[in-house]
Every structure is written in structure tokens, then in C-alpha cells.
Scaffold this active site. Structure first.
Site, short mmCIF file in Angstrom:
data_model
loop_
_atom_site.label_atom_id
_atom_site.label_comp_id
_atom_site.label_asym_id
_atom_site.label_seq_id
_atom_site.Cartn_x
_atom_site.Cartn_y
_atom_site.Cartn_z
N HIS A 1 3.65 6.63 -6.83
CA HIS A 1 2.84 7.74 -7.34
C HIS A 1 3.59 9.06 -7.14
O HIS A 1 3.73 9.87 -8.07
CB HIS A 1 1.50 7.76 -6.59
N HIS B 1 1.67 4.64 -2.78
CA HIS B 1 1.81 6.08 -2.57
C HIS B 1 3.18 6.56 -3.05
O HIS B 1 3.31 7.60 -3.70
CB HIS B 1 1.69 6.41 -1.08
N HIS C 1 0.84 -1.20 0.00
CA HIS C 1 0.00 0.00 0.00
C HIS C 1 0.87 1.26 0.00
O HIS C 1 0.68 2.16 -0.83
CB HIS C 1 -0.90 -0.03 1.25
N GLU C 2 1.84 1.31 0.92
CA GLU C 2 2.69 2.50 1.02
C GLU C 2 3.58 2.67 -0.20
O GLU C 2 3.87 3.80 -0.60
CB GLU C 2 3.53 2.44 2.30
#
Length: 599
Positions: free
Chosen positions: A394, A391, A387-388
Site C-alpha cells: 500500500h 501495509h 499482513h505487514e
């Protein structure tokens, strides 16, 4: 009990490399002094934004300083978070925060002065190449011009800000500092401390008596303050309505969504589409009742795992391989960025004494991303790491491809890349795991995540919009009316299989997001967009993956968020993305039920 090591005992390879920002604390201090000395540069522009040249010079100067101060802030907060007990770094972070405040204050004149420029003149100026990298920012300012008040009125609104924020600050202080709950009691009569932080963990217990006790004690306590809390909530709703009317918006929702230029139809499509598919949540709720072996399902039964006794250990080195393999559909460049992060110490992996809890992705323009973890050897931490990295990749792409003033991205799209990564991981693991119980556990976690991020947050969004509409139509928001609205929504969302009680009706009183002005719907839209995009990539292949990278990850805030998503392949002004997300949920539910029959 496993000993928690000190920061000094951490192996360097498992810590982030902050020398990529400043070589030493001394270098930080030198840069701090330099930037503190440059705060006065703003004064030469104040009252003098009277030409294209002056505007260009002001924007470039502000941007340069913003980039440099950003590095100071990130370095100091990462140093602080790696050991919050270190007074040196606590002081360093405080200094950096103070500098940020001073900088923002020094440059606070800029936007009001830009809005004093004639609209047609500003439109002409922003076409000039000297303002090319600021053109979109200026366009957005021009679009909000009709809602900007006179100088005198804006000053009054600013002065009233502290008063208008009182309902939110009062609720926050009450909820976090003053409110205390009786202990929860388990089936054997043992007491368990009940706090905001322990509540959900207690509801996950296999001890149903403990779950019931925690649930009832929490909501009895909130219920005893329901009249007071109805007034704080009414106060913040009244504030939203007042500000929207004062600025000439059609409604509070219109103003809130306009801040990110989101059409209101996005909100309505989300609610309508989720309502259309509530039968899937009802089916899932019925399945929960069956698997838990309950005659009646209560609201305190909705968090306890349906799949138990699964040992899903996952060490960090193994987790890295699962993550990298799962991201292969994104192509070599994407996977290469993740490998770079793993090999070049973007991640601070393990817990140590004083380290900030939780997980996040940080960084700023001109630095690589940084990920904080507190690794525990389980599969949930694998999903958190993935998940991290969503980020982080991105942010990496947007900072590499946009100037700093357009390298960030709005909250409306902030969770898309992270949930996208999780979806790829879940798909890969399900296809490659051999242990059927682990597959069941994995599916259960995915179903729970969807329930929490889409169904529950959309229910919150319905409630939030209803109470704002009531206020705008002159209906009082009393404890009774709030209970009635919230209770009806719970019954609609969870269906007839649930046995309801009066306690759940007061859940609205503990949700801090209702004080955040139409915030919660973005959890649902972000999750739905990620589910839709990941489904496209997995089904369509490399061209779709490249489109996602080029049209979404690299775009930052260079276009309106609704357009960034649309160009990536998700039009949130239609029902299609949420429909696609529901297909993913239904498919996972089908797989879950099929696996149950095989075990």
C-alpha cells in the site's frame, strides 16, 4: 532453549538493507547537519504568506524539507530498533526526533497563516497550477475553517492542551507504571506472574483454574480503583465534549469523525449492522462452550483455543511461498512488488539480542518499505508477514503515484490493505491444506480475529458513544453507571450462553482506547472493508483486483478516505460492506462446523 543470536551473527540476507537510505552512518550525520542548518528557512515565510507565489514557495520548501527529514528519522529508528542496546543508534534516533520537533515548531505558523487568507481568495489560489499538488490539502483546510477560533482563542486552547490531556496521561501512568496484580495460581498451586503483557496469554491456557485466577485477580484489582478510574475516564470524555462545543461541532463524535471527514452514518451503520448479526456471535459462543466441554461458559473462557494439539510449523522460506501463491489473484505486478521486497532485503527477519519486539511496516517517501519481524516457525508468523506486506505494498503504491504530501493515508483506511492480504492468504490456505486439523486451526484463528476486530471493537464503539452521549446530556459518569452500561453491552453481545459475573463489568477501566476519542470503530470498519474487498476480488477476478490497486492502493490521501474506499468498491456509508463481512464470518463458521463433523 534456543540461543538468541547477536546482531553481528545475523545473516545479511535476512536483514534489511538500510544503505538504500544512507550509504553509511557518516552520510546520515552529513545530512543531519545540512538539514539542521536549514531550519531557519522557515523564518523567511513567517508573517509573509501574502500572495499565491509566497504560499506556493512556502509549501514546496516545507515539503522538500519534510521528505529529507523523514529519511533521517526512518534510518535512525530502524537502526535503533534492530538493536536497542546499541547506544550509538539510541543517540542517533534521539537526535532525529529532536530535529523533527524543531522542524515542526519552526513551521507551526504556516496553517494559522493560511487560514488568515480570505476564504474566497484561497479557493481561487488553489485552482492555480502552481498549487495543484497542494489543492486538496487547502480544500480540507477551508472545510475546517468554520471550526477555527480567533487567534486569541486558539492560543488559549493551545495553552490549555497540557491541562486537558491530564486525564489521559494520569490513566497511562497509573495503568502502565503503578498498577500491580497478584500472581495467578494454576490448578497445581503454581504462581504465574500477572501483568498487562501476560494476561491474554494466561487466558489462552488450557488450565481453567489458571484462567479463572488471572481473570479474577486482574479485575479485582481494577475494581478496587473503579471510582478513581471512573473520574479519569469522565475527565477525558469531558475534554472531548468541551472541545467540540468550543469549536461549534454538534457533538464530540461529530468533531472526532470530522477530523477525517467521515460521515456519522458510517458509525451508526456499523453498530446497527453488527447488532443485526449478533446471532452469529451467539452461535460461535455456543460452539465454544460445546468444544471446551463446559457446563457453564465464563468470560475467562473466551480466549483459550478451541482447536488444540495442532503442530502447525512454518519455516520462513516455506512461508514466503505460501504468501506469494496466495497473492496471485492480485496479478503479476502486485506479486512482483512483494517478490522485490523479499529479494531486495526489505524484511529484517529473525530475532536478535536487543531487537525491538513485535512486527511493523515502516519507511518514508523516497525509500522502499521496511518490515520488522521476529520470526518464529509457526503459521501465525506467516499471517503477520503477509499482513505487514499489505501495509508495505500500500505504501509502495501510494508513494510511487502521489506527491509526498498526499502519499500517506488516514487511520480509517490504514488497516484495510493488511487485512485484505490476510483474507487472501486464509482463503488460499484453506483450499490447499490437506490436513483437516490444520484447516480447523486456521478457521479458528480467522473466527477469533473477526470476533476481536469486528464484534468486540464495535461493542467498544457502542460503549464509547454511549458515555459521551450521557455526558452531553448531563448524566454523571460514575463507577456504577459505567459498570451498568458496560455489563449490559457484554450480555447483549455474548448472549444467554455466557454465565456473567461482576468482574467483567469493570473491563472498561483497563481499555486505553477509550481515551483516544472515537478511535476503536476504525478497527471494525477497516476489517469489514478488507473482508468485503477481498471477497469481491476472489469472486470477480482481475478487473476487480485492478480497481482495488488503482482506486485504493495508489490513491494515498489524494481524496477523502470515504471516497477512496467507495471508488475501490466499498461504500462505508451503507450497510453493505459490513453485511458482506458478516457473510464471510458466517461462511467460515459453516466450514468450521462441517469440518468438525468430519474429524
Amino acid at each position: 532453549m534456543t540461543k538468541v543470536i547477536t546482531r553481528e551473527e545475523q545473516q545479511e540476507k535476512y536483514t534489511w538493507n538500510l544503505k538504500n537510505i544512507f550509504e553509511s552512518d557518516e552520510a546520515f550525520e552529513e545530512k543531519y547537519k545540512e538539514l539542521e542548518g536549514r531550519l531557519g528557512e522557515a523564518e523567511q515565510f513567517e508573517g509573509n504568506i501574502d500572495s499565491l507565489e509566497r504560499l506556493s514557495e512556502a509549501l514546496h520548501t516545507q515539503r522538500e524539507l519534510t521528505e529529507e527529514i523523514g529519511k533521517l528519522f526512518v534510518y535512525s529508528h530502524l537502526k535503533h530498533d534492530q538493536d536497542t542496546s546499541n547506544d550509538t543508534y539510541s543517540g542517533m534516533e534521539a537526535k532525529a526526533r529532536t530535529l523533527v520537533v524543531k522542524f515542526n515548531t519552526a513551521w507551526s505558523f504556516l496553517v494559522p497563516e493560511i487560514l488568515q487568507i480570505d476564504e474566497d481568495a484561497l479557493e481561487e489560489w488553489r485552482q492555480d497550477e502552481r498549487l495543484s499538488e497542494f489543492s486538496f490539502d487547502l480544500e480540507k483546510l477551508n472545510r475546517k475553517r468554520e471550526h477555527i477560533l480567533s487567534d486569541k482563542e486558539e492560543k488559549l486552547m493551545a495553552q490549555a492542551g497540557e491541562v486537558l490531556s491530564n486525564p489521559t496521561s494520569t490513566f497511562g501512568m497509573f495503568n502502565n507504571a503503578d498498577l500491580e496484580f497478584p500472581d495467578a495460581i494454576d490448578a497445581e498451586g503454581n504462581a504465574h506472574t500477572l501483568t498487562q503483557g501476560t494476561y491474554i496469554d494466561l487466558l489462552k491456557s488450557s488450565d481453567r483454574e489458571l484462567r479463572r485466577s488471572a481473570y479474577e485477580n486482574l479485575y479485582k484489582t481494577y475494581g478496587s480503583f473503579k471510582n478513581t478510574l471512573s473520574q479519569t475516564l469522565q475527565g477525558v470524555v469531558s475534554t472531548h465534549v468541551f472541545e467540540a462545543q468550543a469549536r461549534g461541532y454538534e457533538s464530540a463524535r461529530h468533531q472526532a469523525l470530522s477530523n477525517n471527514f467521515i460521515p456519522e452514518e458510517v458509525y451508526d451503520n456499523l453498530v446497527a449492522t453488527v447488532n443485526k448479526h449478533l446471532h452469529l456471535l451467539h452461535r460461535y459462543t455456543e460452539l465454544r462452550k460445546q468444544l471446551l466441554g463446559l457446563d457453564t461458559l465464563k468470560m475467562y473462557d473466551v480466549y483459550t483455543p478451541m482447536v488444540k494439539d495442532v503442530d502447525f510449523k512454518m519455516e520462513y522460506e516455506e512461508a514466503k511461498e505460501w504468501m506469494l501463491n496466495s497473492l496471485e489473484p492480485m496479478g503479476e505486478e502486485y506479486v512482483g512488488i512483494v517478490k522485490e521486497g523479499l529479494e531486495n532485503r526489505w524484511v529484517d527477519v529473525y530475532e536478535n539480542k536487543g531487537k525491538r519486539s513485535g512486527a511493523y511496516s515502516s519507511g518514508t517517501y523516497g525509500t522502499n518499505p521496511f518490515i520488522l519481524m521476529n520470526w518464529q516457525d509457526n503459521v501465525n508468523n506467516l499471517f503477520t508477514l503477509t499482513h505487514e506486506f499489505g501495509h508495505s505494498v500500500h505504501s509502495y503504491y501510494s508513494r510511487q503515484n502521489q506527491p509526498s504530501n498526499m502519499s500517506g493515508y488516514s487511520i480509517f483506511i490504514a488497516e484495510v490493505a493488511s487485512n485484505f492480504n490476510e483474507a487472501l492468504l486464509a482463503d488460499y490456505m484453506f483450499r490447499n491444506l490437506e490436513d483437516k486439523k490444520k484447516k480447523l486451526y486456521l478457521l479458528n484463528e480467522q473466527l477469533e480475529g473477526f470476533k476481536g476486530s469486528v464484534f468486540r471493537q464495535t461493542m467498544f464503539a457502542e460503549f464509547e458513544h454511549k458515555i459521551h452521549t450521557m455526558k452531553e446530556e448531563g448524566e454523571p459518569l460514575t463507577a456504577g453507571s459505567l459498570n451498568e452500561v458496560y455489563g449490559a453491552l457484554n450480555r447483549k453481545y455474548f448472549g444467554d450462553v455466557m454465565e456473567y459475573d461482576e468482574y467483567i463489568e469493570v473491563e472498561w477501566a483497563r481499555i486505553p482506547h477509550f481515551y483516544m476519542n472515537y478511535y476503536v470503530y476504525q478497527y471494525s470498519t477497516g476489517y469489514a472493508a478488507a473482508a468485503s474487498l477481498s471477497k469481491q476480488v476472489l469472486e470477480e477476478g482481475s478487473e476487480t483486483a485492478e480497481r482495488y490497486i488503482n482506486e485504493f492502493l495508489k490513491k494515498g490521501s489524494s481524496d477523502y478516505p470515504i471516497n477512496v474506499l467507495k471508488n475501490a468498491g466499498v461504500d462505508m456509508t451503507t450497510a453493505e460492506p459490513v453485511e458482506n463481512a458478516m457473510k464471510v464470518f458466517e461462511s467460515q463458521l459453516d466450514q468450521f462446523e462441517a469440518l468438525l463433523k468430519e474429524i
